[in-house]
Design an enzyme around this catalytic site. Structure first.
Site, mmCIF file in Angstrom:
data_model
loop_
_atom_site.group_PDB
_atom_site.id
_atom_site.type_symbol
_atom_site.label_atom_id
_atom_site.label_comp_id
_atom_site.label_asym_id
_atom_site.label_seq_id
_atom_site.Cartn_x
_atom_site.Cartn_y
_atom_site.Cartn_z
ATOM 1 N N ARG A 137 -9.315 61.480 10.906
ATOM 2 C CA ARG A 137 -10.125 61.373 12.110
ATOM 3 C C ARG A 137 -9.229 61.257 13.346
ATOM 4 N NH1 ARG A 137 -15.217 60.699 14.386
ATOM 5 N NH2 ARG A 137 -15.232 59.255 16.143
ATOM 6 N N CYS A 139 -12.088 58.761 7.071
ATOM 7 C CA CYS A 139 -12.818 58.016 6.052
ATOM 8 C C CYS A 139 -14.306 58.330 6.101
ATOM 9 C CB CYS A 139 -12.629 56.528 6.272
ATOM 10 S SG CYS A 139 -11.062 55.947 5.663
ATOM 11 N N PRO A 166 -19.668 60.797 14.787
ATOM 12 C CA PRO A 166 -19.660 61.959 15.679
ATOM 13 C C PRO A 166 -18.586 61.829 16.765
ATOM 14 C CG PRO A 166 -21.564 60.543 16.124
ATOM 15 C CD PRO A 166 -20.804 59.906 15.003
ATOM 16 N N ILE A 167 -18.374 62.911 17.521
ATOM 17 C CA ILE A 167 -17.364 62.868 18.585
ATOM 18 C C ILE A 167 -17.981 63.190 19.945
ATOM 19 C CG2 ILE A 167 -15.345 63.316 17.128
ATOM 20 C CD1 ILE A 167 -15.559 66.279 17.994
ATOM 21 N N ASP A 168 -19.320 63.026 20.017
ATOM 22 C CA ASP A 168 -20.015 63.377 21.257
ATOM 23 C C ASP A 168 -19.486 62.616 22.476
ATOM 24 O OD1 ASP A 168 -21.143 61.231 19.718
ATOM 25 O OD2 ASP A 168 -22.739 61.099 21.205
ATOM 26 N N LEU A 169 -19.089 61.361 22.297
ATOM 27 C CA LEU A 169 -18.639 60.568 23.451
ATOM 28 C C LEU A 169 -17.302 61.103 23.975
ATOM 29 C CD1 LEU A 169 -19.533 57.003 22.076
ATOM 30 C CD2 LEU A 169 -20.846 58.388 23.695
ATOM 31 N N ARG A 188 -3.340 55.239 3.094
ATOM 32 C CA ARG A 188 -3.506 55.742 4.472
ATOM 33 C C ARG A 188 -3.226 54.656 5.493
ATOM 34 N NH1 ARG A 188 -8.781 59.250 5.290
ATOM 35 N NH2 ARG A 188 -7.843 59.090 7.330
HETATM 36 C C1 UD1 Z 1 -11.373 53.211 15.574
HETATM 37 C C2 UD1 Z 1 -10.437 52.785 14.457
HETATM 38 C C3 UD1 Z 1 -11.238 52.343 13.244
HETATM 39 C C4 UD1 Z 1 -12.214 51.252 13.651
HETATM 40 C C5 UD1 Z 1 -13.066 51.685 14.826
HETATM 41 C C6 UD1 Z 1 -13.970 50.579 15.361
HETATM 42 C C7 UD1 Z 1 -8.470 54.195 14.791
HETATM 43 C C8 UD1 Z 1 -7.605 55.270 14.253
HETATM 44 N N1 UD1 Z 1 -9.585 53.907 14.095
HETATM 45 O O1 UD1 Z 1 -12.120 54.316 15.068
HETATM 46 O O2 UD1 Z 1 -10.310 51.827 12.278
HETATM 47 O O3 UD1 Z 1 -13.060 50.959 12.562
HETATM 48 O O4 UD1 Z 1 -12.225 52.132 15.912
HETATM 49 O O5 UD1 Z 1 -13.218 49.484 15.749
HETATM 50 O O6 UD1 Z 1 -8.168 53.574 15.792
HETATM 51 N N2 UD1 Z 1 -19.233 57.085 17.907
HETATM 52 C C9 UD1 Z 1 -20.150 58.015 18.351
HETATM 53 N N3 UD1 Z 1 -19.687 59.076 19.089
HETATM 54 C C10 UD1 Z 1 -18.371 59.221 19.413
HETATM 55 C C11 UD1 Z 1 -17.449 58.246 18.964
HETATM 56 C C12 UD1 Z 1 -17.916 57.199 18.224
HETATM 57 O O7 UD1 Z 1 -21.340 57.906 18.072
HETATM 58 O O8 UD1 Z 1 -18.029 60.194 20.077
HETATM 59 C C13 UD1 Z 1 -19.719 55.954 17.083
HETATM 60 C C14 UD1 Z 1 -19.097 55.994 15.695
HETATM 61 O O9 UD1 Z 1 -19.804 56.846 14.824
HETATM 62 C C15 UD1 Z 1 -19.184 54.549 15.293
HETATM 63 C C16 UD1 Z 1 -18.944 53.809 16.610
HETATM 64 O O10 UD1 Z 1 -19.245 54.738 17.636
HETATM 65 O O11 UD1 Z 1 -20.468 54.254 14.820
HETATM 66 C C17 UD1 Z 1 -17.528 53.289 16.772
HETATM 67 O O12 UD1 Z 1 -16.625 54.352 16.754
HETATM 68 P P1 UD1 Z 1 -15.225 54.317 17.525
HETATM 69 O O13 UD1 Z 1 -15.101 53.047 18.299
HETATM 70 O O14 UD1 Z 1 -15.083 55.589 18.264
HETATM 71 O O15 UD1 Z 1 -14.207 54.281 16.310
HETATM 72 P P2 UD1 Z 1 -12.988 55.227 16.052
HETATM 73 O O16 UD1 Z 1 -12.213 55.425 17.315
HETATM 74 O O17 UD1 Z 1 -13.403 56.398 15.275
#
Ligand code: UD1
Length: 417
Positions: A92, A116, A122-125, A398
């Site tokens: 990711r 994982c 998603p990556i919309d944000l 990992r």
């Molecule tokens: C990072 C950490 C991960 C940790 C998480 C939350 C790294 C490499 N990974 O993951 O270990 O568990 O922070 O502390 O630093 N979301 C959306 N849209 C988006 C982005 C996120 O809906 O564009 C949602 C995700 O699905 C999730 C939540 O927001 O439900 C939190 O995600 P995010 O804070 O972005 O986590 P990561 O950066 O992926």
């Protein structure tokens, strides 16, 4: 060589040094693309996600060299190139390359990031924030293609403080002329560390540690030497492991300042913690005390990355515990594996599970399917009667340099095979 074998019920006793932080190292490695020079990084964890990121940087033309414990990344010769599909899909954190690649090359094509299997992720944000800075995204044969003539600053507000989206905006904005304002930013320590790293290269980021960042673009970022802090999640894993069958341990270099929530939970469950200059000394009761409720939350709340490990510990704790997962859906996948050991769960709804502590778990054969869930199975096995075997060690690798070595240093009977 993808399994771990554990003989349970050896009380933990000893000292373990905590490795460098995965979630701090990965975005900093991606950010090294922003520096047209060398970065020297100390304390980078030797884990497969880091190797994956280094592989991508090498594919992009960066020169990467380990000099014992020091990692040298030289991105002077970096060029626009494809990011290998396999690596991007499996990590990711490949999404962290969006911001730096757009800043340096104004375009990038990559697979949608994997990682994982814990929820939709998603990556919309990320995309929406970068769009507001002028980036255009198109889907090209199932790949994500991003391009921009010139990034421009923006006043942004994240509807949810996503760690990754915050980091991407920061990396896209540091060399973008003008002032980018980011409201609703994530405050996780790893975001703070990324900002400190970039500021050490000459970036101008204000508001570090708050949810409102002000990033003033600079023309160049200079070379730096930077130390990756210790991993609060690894430290938390070992701290919670102490409840598997009692004992005491010293967690050398545990980043106490960023572990308040997990330390508070450990104390509630009956651990005695003594803080010293370079770590935490912890003594554990024979059985974890009552903990009626725990909720995961954004920092400084209880971290979602330790939810599975805590769940494993509560399988043998006193009383019932309601565990509420508020960050990721689908993070209760280890329940079926823990049940094989005799654990007792009741799913309340998608986000909540109730666990009733039983006096002892029994060793079993289990399968790790993701990083933290895998570590949690190891922790459960430490306290179980008899032998356990956990397959899928590659998921644990990992994020943990060598979980078997570390736990052996604490007296556990654990080997990888
Ligand atoms: C990072 C950490 C991960 C940790 C998480 C939350 C790294 C490499 N990974 O993951 O270990 O568990 O922070 O502390 O630093 N979301 C959306 N849209 C988006 C982005 C996120 O809906 O564009 C949602 C995700 O699905 C999730 C939540 O927001 O439900 C939190 O995600 P995010 O804070 O972005 O986590 P990561 O950066 O992926």
């Amino acid at each position: 060589m993808d399994s771990i074998r554990v003989q349970g019920m050896a009380p933990l006793q000893g000292k373990v040094k905590i490795q460098g932080s995965k979630n701090a190292a990965l975005p900093i490695l991606a950010a090294s693309l922003l520096i047209e020079g060398q970065v020297l990084l100390e304390n980078v964890p030797k884990i497969s996600d880091v190797y994956g990121m280094l592989h991508i940087l090498e594919e992009l033309g960066c020169h990467v060299r380990w000099e014992r414990e020091l990692l040298r990344v030289d991105s002077r010769r970096a060029k626009l190139g494809g990011i290998s599909a396999e690596l991007a899909k499996s990590m990711r954190s490949s999404i962290f390359l969006l911001g730096p690649m757009l800043s340096r090359f104004h375009e990038v094509t990559m697979e949608y990031p994997g990682g994982c299997v814990i929820g939709k992720r998603p990556i919309d944000l990320h995309l929406e924030a970068l769009r507001r800075m002028g980036v255009q995204f198109v889907d090209e044969n199932g790949q994500l293609r991003a391009s921009v003539k010139a990034l421009h600053p923006a006043a942004l507000e994240l509807p949810f403080p996503s760690v990754g989206a915050t980091e991407n905006v920061i990396m896209a904005a540091v060399k973008t002329e003008g002032v980018t304002l980011l409201r609703g930013a994530a405050r996780e320590p790893e975001v703070q560390v990324l900002c400190e790293f970039l500021n050490s290269c000459g970036a101008s980021i204000l508001g570090i540690g708050t949810n409102f960042l002000r990033i003033e673009g600079v023309r160049h970022l200079r070379e730096t030497r930077f130390r990756i802090p210790s991993d609060r999640i690894v430290a938390g894993t070992y701290l919670l492991a102490g409840f598997s069958c009692g004992g005491s341990m010293f967690l050398e270099e545990a980043p106490l300042r960023h572990m308040e929530a997990v330390c508070s939970v450990a104390q509630k469950m009956g651990a005695t913690l003594t803080v010293s200059e370079n770590g935490i000394y912890a003594q554990f009761p024979e059985r974890a005390g009552e903990l009626p409720l725990v909720r995961t939350n954004i920092y400084p709340g209880f971290p979602t990355d330790l939810q599975s490990v805590l769940l494993a510990v509560r399988c043998t704790g006193r009383g019932k515990t309601l565990v509420q997962e508020n960050i990721f859906e689908n993070r209760f996948r280890i329940i079926d594996e823990l049940k094989k050991m005799g654990a007792c769960f009741r799913m309340v709804n998608e986000r909540e599970v109730e666990v009733t502590g039983v006096p002892k778990l029994l060793g079993a054969s289990m399968e790790a399917r993701e990083l933290r869930g895998g570590a949690a199975l190891v922790v459960a096995a430490l306290g179980a009667k008899g032998e356990s075997r956990i397959s899928g060690r590659r998921f644990i690798d990992r994020g943990y340099e060598n979980i078997c070595r570390d736990l052996r240093e604490l007296g556990a009977r654990i080997v990888s095979e």
